[in-house]
Design a protein around this motif. Structure first.
Motif, PDB file in Angstrom:
ATOM      1  N   THR A 439       0.831  -1.208   0.000  1.00 11.22           N
ATOM      2  CA  THR A 439       0.000   0.000   0.000  1.00 11.22           C
ATOM      3  C   THR A 439       0.864   1.255   0.000  1.00 11.22           C
ATOM      4  O   THR A 439       0.570   2.244  -0.701  1.00 11.22           O
ATOM      5  CB  THR A 439      -0.930   0.005   1.220  1.00 11.22           C
ATOM      6  N   ALA A 440       1.938   1.240   0.770  1.00  6.36           N
ATOM      7  CA  ALA A 440       2.836   2.400   0.819  1.00  6.36           C
ATOM      8  C   ALA A 440       3.486   2.643  -0.546  1.00  6.36           C
ATOM      9  O   ALA A 440       3.639   3.789  -0.982  1.00  6.36           O
ATOM     10  CB  ALA A 440       3.908   2.180   1.889  1.00  6.36           C
ATOM     11  N   LEU A 441       3.864   1.571  -1.236  1.00  2.72           N
ATOM     12  CA  LEU A 441       4.470   1.721  -2.559  1.00  2.72           C
ATOM     13  C   LEU A 441       3.472   2.305  -3.557  1.00  2.72           C
ATOM     14  O   LEU A 441       3.835   3.121  -4.416  1.00  2.72           O
ATOM     15  CB  LEU A 441       4.976   0.366  -3.052  1.00  2.72           C
ATOM     16  N   GLN A 442       2.220   1.891  -3.466  1.00  2.00           N
ATOM     17  CA  GLN A 442       1.198   2.444  -4.344  1.00  2.00           C
ATOM     18  C   GLN A 442       1.033   3.943  -4.104  1.00  2.00           C
ATOM     19  O   GLN A 442       0.824   4.718  -5.047  1.00  2.00           O
ATOM     20  CB  GLN A 442      -0.120   1.710  -4.120  1.00  2.00           C
ATOM     21  N   SER A 443       1.172   4.346  -2.870  1.00  2.00           N
ATOM     22  CA  SER A 443       1.094   5.771  -2.546  1.00  2.00           C
ATOM     23  C   SER A 443       2.242   6.549  -3.186  1.00  2.00           C
ATOM     24  O   SER A 443       2.060   7.661  -3.678  1.00  2.00           O
ATOM     25  CB  SER A 443       1.107   5.958  -1.027  1.00  2.00           C
ATOM     26  N   VAL A 444       3.440   5.949  -3.193  1.00  2.00           N
ATOM     27  CA  VAL A 444       4.595   6.602  -3.831  1.00  2.00           C
ATOM     28  C   VAL A 444       4.369   6.716  -5.332  1.00  2.00           C
ATOM     29  O   VAL A 444       4.646   7.759  -5.944  1.00  2.00           O
ATOM     30  CB  VAL A 444       5.881   5.819  -3.539  1.00  2.00           C
ATOM     31  N   LEU A 445       3.852   5.667  -5.952  1.00  2.00           N
ATOM     32  CA  LEU A 445       3.620   5.690  -7.399  1.00  2.00           C
ATOM     33  C   LEU A 445       2.617   6.763  -7.799  1.00  2.00           C
ATOM     34  O   LEU A 445       2.648   7.254  -8.936  1.00  2.00           O
ATOM     35  CB  LEU A 445       3.138   4.318  -7.865  1.00  2.00           C
ATOM     36  N   ALA A 446       1.755   7.149  -6.881  1.00  2.00           N
ATOM     37  CA  ALA A 446       0.781   8.206  -7.166  1.00  2.00           C
ATOM     38  C   ALA A 446       1.448   9.564  -7.368  1.00  2.00           C
ATOM     39  O   ALA A 446       0.823  10.494  -7.884  1.00  2.00           O
ATOM     40  CB  ALA A 446      -0.236   8.299  -6.031  1.00  2.00           C
ATOM     41  N   ARG A 447       2.712   9.672  -7.005  1.00  2.00           N
ATOM     42  CA  ARG A 447       3.455  10.935  -7.224  1.00  2.00           C
ATOM     43  C   ARG A 447       3.972  11.063  -8.659  1.00  2.00           C
ATOM     44  O   ARG A 447       4.659  12.019  -8.992  1.00  2.00           O
ATOM     45  CB  ARG A 447       4.653  11.003  -6.276  1.00  2.00           C
ATOM     46  N   GLU A 448       3.654  10.121  -9.527  1.00  2.00           N
ATOM     47  CA  GLU A 448       4.207  10.131 -10.884  1.00  2.00           C
ATOM     48  C   GLU A 448       4.000  11.457 -11.624  1.00  2.00           C
ATOM     49  O   GLU A 448       4.940  11.946 -12.266  1.00  2.00           O
ATOM     50  CB  GLU A 448       3.629   8.972 -11.706  1.00  2.00           C
ATOM     51  N   PRO A 449       2.817  12.099 -11.603  1.00  2.84           N
ATOM     52  CA  PRO A 449       2.671  13.360 -12.340  1.00  2.84           C
ATOM     53  C   PRO A 449       3.660  14.438 -11.909  1.00  2.84           C
ATOM     54  O   PRO A 449       4.182  15.182 -12.752  1.00  2.84           O
ATOM     55  CB  PRO A 449       1.220  13.767 -12.036  1.00  2.84           C
ATOM     56  N   GLN A 450       3.926  14.551 -10.626  1.00  2.91           N
ATOM     57  CA  GLN A 450       4.906  15.529 -10.151  1.00  2.91           C
ATOM     58  C   GLN A 450       6.309  15.171 -10.633  1.00  2.91           C
ATOM     59  O   GLN A 450       7.096  16.045 -11.003  1.00  2.91           O
ATOM     60  CB  GLN A 450       4.888  15.590  -8.622  1.00  2.91           C
ATOM     61  N   ILE A 451       6.606  13.888 -10.635  1.00  2.03           N
ATOM     62  CA  ILE A 451       7.932  13.436 -11.061  1.00  2.03           C
ATOM     63  C   ILE A 451       8.141  13.705 -12.546  1.00  2.03           C
ATOM     64  O   ILE A 451       9.241  14.055 -12.982  1.00  2.03           O
ATOM     65  CB  ILE A 451       8.106  11.949 -10.720  1.00  2.03           C
ATOM     66  N   ILE A 452       7.076  13.554 -13.340  1.00  2.08           N
ATOM     67  CA  ILE A 452       7.175  13.835 -14.779  1.00  2.08           C
ATOM     68  C   ILE A 452       7.607  15.280 -15.011  1.00  2.08           C
ATOM     69  O   ILE A 452       8.436  15.565 -15.889  1.00  2.08           O
ATOM     70  CB  ILE A 452       5.840  13.533 -15.479  1.00  2.08           C
ATOM     71  N   ALA A 453       7.071  16.196 -14.228  1.00  2.00           N
ATOM     72  CA  ALA A 453       7.451  17.611 -14.379  1.00  2.00           C
ATOM     73  C   ALA A 453       8.940  17.809 -14.108  1.00  2.00           C
ATOM     74  O   ALA A 453       9.623  18.550 -14.830  1.00  2.00           O
ATOM     75  CB  ALA A 453       6.612  18.471 -13.435  1.00  2.00           C
ATOM     76  N   TRP A 454       9.458  17.140 -13.095  1.00  2.00           N
ATOM     77  CA  TRP A 454      10.904  17.209 -12.822  1.00  2.00           C
ATOM     78  C   TRP A 454      11.712  16.600 -13.965  1.00  2.00           C
ATOM     79  O   TRP A 454      12.773  17.091 -14.330  1.00  2.00           O
ATOM     80  CB  TRP A 454      11.216  16.467 -11.527  1.00  2.00           C
ATOM     81  N   ALA A 455      11.190  15.511 -14.518  1.00  2.00           N
ATOM     82  CA  ALA A 455      11.913  14.819 -15.587  1.00  2.00           C
ATOM     83  C   ALA A 455      12.104  15.720 -16.808  1.00  2.00           C
ATOM     84  O   ALA A 455      13.147  15.670 -17.470  1.00  2.00           O
ATOM     85  CB  ALA A 455      11.169  13.539 -15.982  1.00  2.00           C
ATOM     86  N   HIS A 456      11.108  16.536 -17.117  1.00  2.00           N
ATOM     87  CA  HIS A 456      11.236  17.452 -18.263  1.00  2.00           C
ATOM     88  C   HIS A 456      12.390  18.436 -18.043  1.00  2.00           C
ATOM     89  O   HIS A 456      13.095  18.801 -18.991  1.00  2.00           O
ATOM     90  CB  HIS A 456       9.927  18.209 -18.476  1.00  2.00           C
ATOM     91  N   GLU A 457      12.590  18.848 -16.800  1.00  2.00           N
ATOM     92  CA  GLU A 457      13.709  19.752 -16.500  1.00  2.00           C
ATOM     93  C   GLU A 457      15.042  19.000 -16.535  1.00  2.00           C
ATOM     94  O   GLU A 457      16.030  19.484 -17.099  1.00  2.00           O
ATOM     95  CB  GLU A 457      13.500  20.389 -15.123  1.00  2.00           C
ATOM     96  N   LEU A 458      15.072  17.822 -15.949  1.00  2.00           N
ATOM     97  CA  LEU A 458      16.303  17.049 -15.871  1.00  2.00           C
ATOM     98  C   LEU A 458      16.779  16.603 -17.259  1.00  2.00           C
ATOM     99  O   LEU A 458      17.985  16.479 -17.494  1.00  2.00           O
ATOM    100  CB  LEU A 458      16.088  15.825 -14.965  1.00  2.00           C
ATOM    101  N   ALA A 459      15.844  16.385 -18.164  1.00  2.00           N
ATOM    102  CA  ALA A 459      16.192  15.906 -19.508  1.00  2.00           C
ATOM    103  C   ALA A 459      17.074  16.887 -20.264  1.00  2.00           C
ATOM    104  O   ALA A 459      17.758  16.496 -21.217  1.00  2.00           O
ATOM    105  CB  ALA A 459      14.920  15.615 -20.301  1.00  2.00           C
ATOM    106  N   ARG A 460      17.080  18.145 -19.852  1.00  2.00           N
ATOM    107  CA  ARG A 460      17.901  19.164 -20.527  1.00  2.00           C
ATOM    108  C   ARG A 460      19.313  19.226 -19.966  1.00  2.00           C
ATOM    109  O   ARG A 460      20.142  19.998 -20.449  1.00  2.00           O
ATOM    110  CB  ARG A 460      17.238  20.532 -20.403  1.00  2.00           C
TER     111      ARG A 460
END
Length: 605
Positions: A439-460
């Motif tokens: 259950t705790a891991l599923q809660s972490v995976l729910a942060r994916e949209p926020q992580i995607i925003a960081w990924a767009h910055e990191l990709a540069r």
């Protein structure tokens, strides 16, 4: 790594060979090929692209045959080029595919050149083909047997011969090879998965054995030509494991499978004793007074994480070794040391070699942590724990890592109970944490949209630093490894306290620093390390527990994790690093599941 599929049957087996190669694509490769006997001669098609392109070329050529071999190659000797792709021929009479590395190929090549053989490739494999041709005198199995006695190194081979059109011979040493039986149809493969569409009955070859397959049946012999009796095993392979489903890549699918994978790995009602790890007696671990953990890459990081658990929970000294280094240095063996090799595939050449080296030093107690029950590492060890990750196809390991951590935590608690350092109340607490982990891991995976925003910055960016402290330092190492594996961004992991001892010189406003920040006893120290970065105008990205009191500020971006999960916190904190690497790679347009130059099952040293 390289994949072998071969077979002999009364029907056209080319579709079976190609489907087998498709099932082995996850291992990583840079060329592929297939060869069959047709009209009294060997014919082949080789490609430097993907298996689907090879399939198209095969269809266009009309390649068919009842005796054939196929291969996906991960280059070792000779660059990816058509002439280096397998199958390799000798004088258009012998055809061979080969996994592994022949260490004495240069000396053998010199001898064969003097004997009149011409080499058309830069591969070590061509040496084996010419050796077999040189020894051939009407019996292919005997020629293979004589040839392999001259080889030093690791190999799994499948061979057919123009003069014996209904026969395929295989041999192995250090690289896996299995016989698949489907009635009178016989196959060879480097992984049972390749043949799961045609059979569930397999015979696993041991080192030094030779398999002789024909339409009349099969036999196994050793290097001396003596017959070997080897029983078969029935294996079932869930077909859904290899289906992508709604996900964009297998890596993404496998990241999201982790809550279920860790739940399968931990079964609530199993006792914390040695029977959990395959021992017949619950007290089999009683003599153990030290742990030696062996692993490579991601598995090495799981060992580093678990070291803290063994020493804090079981109060037992734990030593972590990189497998490829351990076997080549002098060590001091301990009579009552438990040697724990860790591997997703159980065929990792470096770790398998390290295990055998430990055994040669007199280490009696060995326990494999592995995802494949039929692997060489499991068969080589006294005991084993099979993680329930399921098939992992993405080259960059994700669910194999988290299930390894669960297995190692179970071992730490088991030793703690045996040694009197874990009482019933503490055991109940650990069970409760393990039960809630999914259950705790599923809660972490729910942060994916926020992580995607960081990924767009990191990709540069071209570089990144990952920081962690204590048991989360190996998680920082794993985060850096994932990022460079699939996005090709240079990344390094460091203990946060080591910043001022060198890495701080790299910090500028263009250097992203990515931090795992659990609310543990080192949090305040970690916050000071973050301030050291911000004082140099470094840009900090922090995955912080909800109760860690860290928030978004200038040059500091924070994604809130769930509340601190205690001893098992490292398992939660690796997931956002996996997602960050994945989405960064997607943004950069790399081949996520098959990153360049890498392979899934590293079966060469």
């Amino acid at each position: 790594m390289c994949g072998i599929v071969a077979g002999v049957a009364e029907r056209n087996i080319v579709p079976v060979l190609l489907e087998g190669l498709r099932r082995l694509e996850y291992r990583g490769y840079d060329s592929c090929g297939v060869a069959v006997l047709r009209d009294g001669a060997p014919h082949r098609v080789r490609s430097l692209t993907r298996v689907r392109s090879l399939d198209r070329e095969v269809r266009e050529m009309g390649l068919e045959g009842g005796t054939g071999i196929a291969h996906t190659r991960w280059a070792t000797h000779g660059a990816p080029a058509t002439q280096n792709a397998h199958p390799i021929f000798s004088k258009n009479e012998i055809a061979i595919v080969h996994n592994g590395i022949i260490e004495n190929f240069e000396a053998l090549k010199t001898t064969l050149t003097r004997a009149g053989y011409e080499f058309s490739s830069q591969t070590d494999t061509e040496v084996i083909a010419h050796l077999i041709h040189r020894y051939y005198n009407g019996d292919l199995a005997d020629a293979v047997r004589r040839a392999v006695t001259e080889l030093r190194g690791a190999y799994a081979i499948a061979v057919f011969c123009k003069a014996e059109p209904k026969r395929v011979v295989g041999a192995r040493h250090g690289s896996p090879l299995v016989i698949g039986v489907n009635g009178r149809e016989l196959f060879l493969a480097s992984d049972p998965l390749a043949l799961s569409d045609v059979t569930d009955r397999f015979v696993f070859l041991q080192d030094g054995e030779i398999a002789d397959l024909s339409r009349d049946g099969s036999r196994i012999m050793n290097r001396d030509g003596q017959p070997v009796v080897r029983g078969g095993r029935t294996l079932s392979q869930p077909p859904a494991e290899a289906a992508l489903g709604p996900y964009r890549h297998f890596m993404q699918k496998e990241i999201f499978e982790q809550p279920h994978a860790v739940a399968r790995t931990f079964r609530r009602k199993r006792p914390f004793d040695a029977t959990l790890f395959g021992a017949t007696s619950p007290y089999a671990f009683a003599p153990i007074d030290r742990i030696l953990l062996l692993g490579c890459g991601t598995s090495h990081h799981s060992a580093m994480t678990a070291k803290a658990w063994f020493e804090s929970i079981a109060k037992i000294p734990a030593q972590v070794e990189i497998s490829s280094e351990y076997r080549y240095r002098e060590t001091i063996p301990g009579k009552n040391t438990l040697v724990v090799p860790i591997s997703q595939s159980g065929e990792t050449a470096d770790t398998l070699g390290a295990l055998m080296h430990a055994q040669s030093l007199g280490h009696e107690y060995t326990l494999a942590i592995c995802n494949v029950a039929t692997s060489a590492m499991v068969r080589q060890s006294c005991w084993s724990f099979i993680t329930q990750a399921g098939t992992e196809i993405g080259v960059a390991s994700t669910k194999a890592f988290t299930t390894q951590l669960v297995a190692l935590f179970l071992l730490a608690v088991t030793l703690g109970r045996l040694r009197g350092h874990v009482d019933e109340q503490q055991e109940a607490t650990y069970r409760s944490q393990l039960s809630g982990l999914s259950t705790a891991l599923q809660s972490v995976l729910a942060r994916e949209p926020q992580i995607i925003a960081w990924a767009h910055e990191l990709a540069r960016k071209d570089d990144a630093i990952f920081l962690g402290r204590g048991s989360h330092y190996p998680i920082a190492l794993e985060g850096a490894l994932k990022l460079k594996e699939i996005s090709y961004i240079h990344a390094e992991g460091y203990p946060a306290g080591e910043l001022k001892h060198g890495p701080l010189a790299l910090v500028t406003e263009s250097m992203p620093v990515i931090v795992t920040a659990p609310n543990d006893g080192l949090l305040e120290k970690l916050k000071s390390n973050i301030q050291e970065v911000r004082a140099r105008r470094g840009l900090v990205y922090v995955f912080a527990d909800a109760d860690a009191n860290l928030s978004n500020e200038e040059n500091q971006h924070v994604i809130q994790m769930p509340e601190y999960y205690g001893t098992l916190s490292p398992i939660l904190h690796v997931l956002p690093f996996q997602l960050l690497a994945y989405h960064t790679a997607c943004t950069r347009g790399t081949d996520v599941d098959k990153p360049r130059n890498l392979a899934k099952s590293v079966t060469v040293e």
